[in-house]
Design a protein around this motif. Structure first.
Motif, PDB file in Angstrom:
ATOM      1  N   UNK A   1     -20.676 -34.687 -25.638  1.00 29.69           N
ATOM      2  CA  UNK A   1     -21.289 -34.247 -26.880  1.00 29.69           C
ATOM      3  C   UNK A   1     -20.586 -32.977 -27.328  1.00 29.69           C
ATOM      4  N   UNK A   2     -20.405 -32.847 -28.632  1.00 32.79           N
ATOM      5  CA  UNK A   2     -19.727 -31.697 -29.192  1.00 32.79           C
ATOM      6  C   UNK A   2     -20.559 -31.123 -30.330  1.00 32.79           C
ATOM      7  N   UNK A   3     -20.505 -29.819 -30.472  1.00 28.87           N
ATOM      8  CA  UNK A   3     -21.105 -29.147 -31.610  1.00 28.87           C
ATOM      9  C   UNK A   3     -19.951 -28.800 -32.540  1.00 28.87           C
ATOM     10  N   UNK A   4     -19.927 -29.387 -33.718  1.00 30.89           N
ATOM     11  CA  UNK A   4     -18.798 -29.222 -34.639  1.00 30.89           C
ATOM     12  C   UNK A   4     -19.246 -28.590 -35.946  1.00 30.89           C
ATOM     13  N   UNK A   5     -18.409 -27.716 -36.466  1.00 33.58           N
ATOM     14  CA  UNK A   5     -18.586 -27.153 -37.803  1.00 33.58           C
ATOM     15  C   UNK A   5     -17.256 -27.277 -38.530  1.00 33.58           C
ATOM     16  N   UNK A   6     -17.322 -27.367 -39.860  1.00 32.69           N
ATOM     17  CA  UNK A   6     -16.081 -27.550 -40.629  1.00 32.69           C
ATOM     18  C   UNK A   6     -15.198 -26.304 -40.613  1.00 32.69           C
ATOM     19  N   UNK A   7     -15.819 -25.166 -40.622  1.00 34.38           N
ATOM     20  CA  UNK A   7     -15.044 -23.927 -40.684  1.00 34.38           C
ATOM     21  C   UNK A   7     -15.796 -22.844 -39.921  1.00 34.38           C
TER      22      UNK A   7
ATOM     23  N   UNK B   1     -29.547 -29.256 -18.462  1.00 33.27           N
ATOM     24  CA  UNK B   1     -29.363 -29.182 -17.002  1.00 33.27           C
ATOM     25  C   UNK B   1     -27.880 -29.038 -16.632  1.00 33.27           C
ATOM     26  N   UNK B   2     -27.617 -28.314 -15.601  1.00 32.35           N
ATOM     27  CA  UNK B   2     -26.248 -28.041 -15.166  1.00 32.35           C
ATOM     28  C   UNK B   2     -25.439 -29.332 -14.998  1.00 32.35           C
ATOM     29  N   UNK B   3     -26.068 -30.391 -14.456  1.00 36.22           N
ATOM     30  CA  UNK B   3     -25.344 -31.633 -14.198  1.00 36.22           C
ATOM     31  C   UNK B   3     -24.914 -32.323 -15.480  1.00 36.22           C
ATOM     32  N   UNK B   4     -25.472 -31.932 -16.637  1.00 37.83           N
ATOM     33  CA  UNK B   4     -25.074 -32.526 -17.909  1.00 37.83           C
ATOM     34  C   UNK B   4     -23.944 -31.760 -18.574  1.00 37.83           C
ATOM     35  N   UNK B   5     -23.611 -30.605 -18.020  1.00 41.17           N
ATOM     36  CA  UNK B   5     -22.558 -29.774 -18.610  1.00 41.17           C
ATOM     37  C   UNK B   5     -21.236 -29.995 -17.903  1.00 41.17           C
ATOM     38  N   UNK B   6     -20.153 -29.853 -18.653  1.00 41.28           N
ATOM     39  CA  UNK B   6     -18.819 -30.021 -18.057  1.00 41.28           C
ATOM     40  C   UNK B   6     -18.443 -28.804 -17.261  1.00 41.28           C
TER      41      UNK B   6
END
Length: 137
Positions: free
Chosen positions: A106-112, A132-137
């Motif tokens: 999953x990514x949090x994206x903004x145009x600028x 949860x930690x296990x869901x994070x890279x």
């Protein structure tokens, strides 16, 4: 993963563009989507989870949906996510056919950058702190 074609699968469809969520796996460092026998297709993950609970087939669910159902004994995990490390890659190469499920990202994206408002930063920080930690890279 050819065996998935032999089962009734409940497949998620992205509501915005109609694409299906692939059933991604990694074998010997190469990513592939397993072919599935789609019994039902829906853009509602809760409907897919309920259909699986009722015996309608197998489905790919997000952990926040699946974990409570597994804990209550309503569903059984068929594939589990193992962190990819040099050790798991080495053992996959030695096993020659070991397959691991591909994690969803999953990514949090903004145009600028100027759109990275205080509210968006707060939301990003909230996600980082509460997932949860296990869901994070």
């Amino acid at each position: 993963m050819e065996q998935l074609k032999e089962h009734d699968c409940l497949v998620f469809r992205f509501p915005l563009d109609g694409r299906y969520l692939g059933w991604g796996f990694v074998r010997n460092g190469i990513r592939f989507d397993a072919p599935v026998n789609a019994r039902m297709i829906s853009d509602d993950i809760d409907a897919l989870a309920q259909m699986a609970v009722e015996g309608g087939g197998i489905t790919r669910l997000a952990a926040f949906i699946a974990e409570p159902l597994i804990a209550n004994g309503k569903l059984v995990a068929l594939f589990t996510q193992k962190p990819v490390t040099s050790e798991t890659i080495t053992s996959a190469l030695e096993a020659d056919a070991q397959v691991e499920i591909e994690p969803l990202e999953f990514y949090l994206c903004v145009r600028h950058r100027r759109e990275l408002t205080p509210k968006v930063r707060a939301f990003s920080q909230f996600l980082t702190e509460t997932l949860p930690e296990r869901w994070r890279a």
